[in-house]
Design an enzyme around this catalytic site. Sequence first.
Site, short mmCIF file in Angstrom:
data_model
loop_
_atom_site.label_atom_id
_atom_site.label_comp_id
_atom_site.label_asym_id
_atom_site.label_seq_id
_atom_site.Cartn_x
_atom_site.Cartn_y
_atom_site.Cartn_z
CG HIS A 97 8.26 -10.74 -4.66
ND1 HIS A 97 7.67 -9.76 -5.42
CD2 HIS A 97 7.29 -11.67 -4.43
CE1 HIS A 97 6.41 -10.08 -5.66
NE2 HIS A 97 6.16 -11.23 -5.06
N GLY A 143 1.39 -9.05 -1.34
CA GLY A 143 1.30 -7.67 -0.86
C GLY A 143 2.56 -6.85 -1.07
N GLY A 166 3.72 -5.40 -3.88
CA GLY A 166 3.49 -4.22 -4.71
C GLY A 166 2.85 -3.09 -3.93
NE ARG A 167 -1.99 -5.46 -2.21
CZ ARG A 167 -2.63 -6.44 -1.55
NH1 ARG A 167 -3.72 -6.15 -0.87
NH2 ARG A 167 -2.19 -7.67 -1.59
NE ARG A 193 1.18 -0.06 -6.22
CZ ARG A 193 1.24 -1.34 -6.56
NH1 ARG A 193 2.30 -1.81 -7.24
NH2 ARG A 193 0.28 -2.20 -6.23
#
Length: 297
Positions: free
Chosen positions: A224, A229, A231-232, A235
């Site tokens: 983390h 931001g 997660g985005r 991905r």
Amino acid sequence: MFITVKQAAEKWGISDRRIRELCSEGKIQGAYKEGRVWRIPINATKPADGRYKSKENILDIIDRKKNELDSRRPLTEGEVERLKEEFIVEYTYNSNAIEGNTLTLRETDLVLRGLTIDQKPLKDHMEAVGHKEAFDFVSELVKDNVEISESIIKQIHYLVLVDKKQDRGVYRRVPVHIMGAKHEPVQPYLIEPKMQELMIKFSESTEHIVTKLARFHIEFEGIHPFIDGNGRTGRLLVNLELMKAGFPPIDIKFTDRIAYYNAFDEYHVKHNLSAMEKLFAGYINEQLDLYLKILQD
């Protein structure tokens, strides 16, 4: 052009109820709800079952379909553009919705066309535009086969985090806690060494691309590194590496978010990677089916 649930059921030989379930799960490309009625694109493809007996089986299937896709390359500019258009709106909608963005799929499409949605926060508009710009940037990196690095990750994050100027592309300097998660992100002083370690492990891994990316994604999100931001960005990194390896990009659906969250807990609590592998593999398999279908038309 759109068809009804009943028409789709007749066309694909499955029940009306199953069609509604597939729509709700985000498994039918381009389908959206208008009031109480599902509208399904006339050229939508029947979703693959997605249920396989073993990880090895689905990975073999993916490799076979990937080889078939490779045999049709190079794709024309028109084919590439069509495939990208089919993907980007839903991907932006789903990736942002997982993180709390309130724009609907249709509103996301309108925002990406330059329109403003009344009574929706400016932040939500900016996130949609920022995510598309980040995906466009990733697409350029794929063309140049750029190696993933901390610098590239920070550049992608810079584009994603449009609404927090001081935090864009910068590792966080404060501890964070992810509500409901069963894993505590690392302390700020450990972010750089953990990210360096992650880059080395990823570059040296000889695992299948699905296994490799499932592990990378969980560990990246576990670190983390950014205040927001993650997660985005994570991905987008998965799609960067998938596309570099010749696979289509994947779109983790908002409707699958619980399975997605649970896959992280499976890994951190039980050291079980298979939940994320299966999630990724299912999406990759569906995307390969979609690409092959479009290229046959």
